[in-house]
Scaffold this active site. Structure first.
Site, short mmCIF file in Angstrom:
data_model
loop_
_atom_site.label_atom_id
_atom_site.label_comp_id
_atom_site.label_asym_id
_atom_site.label_seq_id
_atom_site.Cartn_x
_atom_site.Cartn_y
_atom_site.Cartn_z
N ARG A 1 0.78 -1.22 0.00
CA ARG A 1 0.00 0.00 0.00
C ARG A 1 0.82 1.29 0.00
O ARG A 1 1.63 1.53 0.88
CB ARG A 1 -0.90 0.02 1.23
N ARG B 1 0.39 -4.44 3.25
CA ARG B 1 1.32 -3.77 4.17
C ARG B 1 1.89 -2.54 3.47
O ARG B 1 2.10 -2.55 2.26
CB ARG B 1 2.45 -4.72 4.57
N HIS B 2 2.15 -1.48 4.22
CA HIS B 2 2.91 -0.34 3.71
C HIS B 2 4.36 -0.78 3.62
O HIS B 2 5.09 -0.81 4.62
CB HIS B 2 2.80 0.85 4.66
N ILE B 3 4.81 -1.12 2.41
CA ILE B 3 6.17 -1.62 2.24
C ILE B 3 6.62 -1.38 0.81
O ILE B 3 5.81 -1.42 -0.12
CB ILE B 3 6.24 -3.13 2.59
#
Length: 357
Positions: free
Chosen positions: A97, A155-157
């Site tokens: 995300r 996931r923010h990655i």
């Protein structure tokens, strides 16, 4: 619990459009009058159930259905417009995300769709660790791949190439937003009570004012005065959109880095089946549903029922066009990438529309 209602929605429409099977029914006799139809999305930590209820209040007639999706075959397929996308595990969806780009909308939709399309949805509890070392990437890949498919993971990655660790890549998706609007949104989101951004910036030595002063900052004044928080300088590192497609190398975070832009574009072509655009949400949902039906079948219909999935920040203030233009001048590569993504989405939508006519 989120409640959605639509007076034009019929039970038959939902069953036909989403191919639901009913598991149980309970009907009491009586003349059918004054029906109301409501869609409930009930979520709990232990279990999530999608229910459709139809009730006749006056005649005490109840027609209740617990909705469960049809069982899928073990073979999962997706259609891709780019021949470069290969060695993909069609049973795994990866949403790395980009923050403040509609990610809360998409993650809630994925949660609801997981019940309709018979897959698991795993939301990472890690929010602030986005750039990883090679060892950390290896650990992340193994964590994802140890799960039983089919599943979606978000996931923010930054982009992680599973091929580097001898695993096929999952189906990568993401979403983008106008770069200036994203920056404005993040500025005000950071100041929502309960968000611990100030403490993190303070411990990292990036702020030297009190929390009270920091919370009261005005965005336009922040830009006009050249405050470091609102200043974007070529060559310095920022957590904008490009790193989420470029990867974990330092150059990926470097603002207006041509190499980073090219890597991001290449990765999108090779590994991302769909990258949506928040300003084109309906097209995005249509393309997701058309290209990745095993995860997104029913997405457009579900969203049309107006689910409450927006992460609305009522503290956000209107920003003048003058300030937006000042910011835009310093975000050359971010805007080039954004327009690249928009064009790709339009091309996918046209191809999909042509294929269905």
């Amino acid at each position: 619990m989120s409640k959605y209602s639509d007076s034009k929605l019929s039970l038959k429409d939902i069953q036909n459009d989403l191919n639901f099977n009913s598991r149980s029914k309970s009907i009491q006799t009586g003349q059918e009058k004054n029906r109301t139809i409501s869609l409930y999305a009930e979520e709990s930590k232990a279990n999530k159930v999608i229910k459709i209820e139809r009730e006749n209040i006056y005649n005490k007639k109840v027609f209740k259905i617990d909705i469960h999706p049809k069982k899928k075959s073990k073979e999962y397929k997706a259609i891709y417009p780019h021949s470069g996308i290969k060695k993909v595990d069609h049973r795994i969806l990866m949403y790395n995300r980009v923050p403040k780009s509609g990610s809360e909308t998409f993650t809630l939709l994925i949660t609801l769709l997981s019940q309709l399309n018979d897959f698991k949805h795993r939301r990472s509890s890690i929010f602030n660790k986005r750039q990883l070392s090679m060892n950390e990437q290896r650990t992340f890949v193994r964590e994802v791949m140890k799960r039983k498919p089919p599943f979606a993971y978000d996931r923010h990655i930054y982009f992680t190439n599973f091929l580097d660790f001898y695993y096929p890549n999952p189906i990568y998706i993401n979403s983008m937003r106008d770069p200036v609007e994203k920056i404005i949104s993040r500025f005000y989101f950071w100041r929502v009570p309960g968000i611990p951004v100030f403490e993190e910036l303070k411990s990292a030595g990036k702020v030297n004012i009190s929390k009270r002063e920091w919370m009261k900052k005005d965005f336009e004044q922040c830009v006009r005065t050249g405050d470091p928080e609102c200043l974007f300088i070529t060559g310095q590192s920022y957590d904008l959109a490009i790193p989420y497609f470029c990867g974990h190398k330092e150059e990926c975070m470097s603002l207006n880095n041509k190499a980073a832009l090219q890597i991001a574009k290449t990765n999108v072509k090779k590994y991302y089946v769909v990258v949506g655009v928040l300003e084109e949400l309906n097209k995005t949902l249509a393309v997701l549903e058309g290209y990745i039906p095993q995860f997104f079948k029913g997405a457009s219909k579900l969203y049309s029922i107006k689910p409450k999935v927006q992460n609305k920040n009522f503290r956000k203030k209107k920003v003048s066009e003058e300030i937006k233009k000042i910011l835009k001048k310093n975000l050359t590569m971010e805007y080039e990438f954004y327009e690249f993504i928009r064009k790709r989405l339009y091309d996918q939508f046209r191809l999909l529309k042509h294929a269905t006519t």
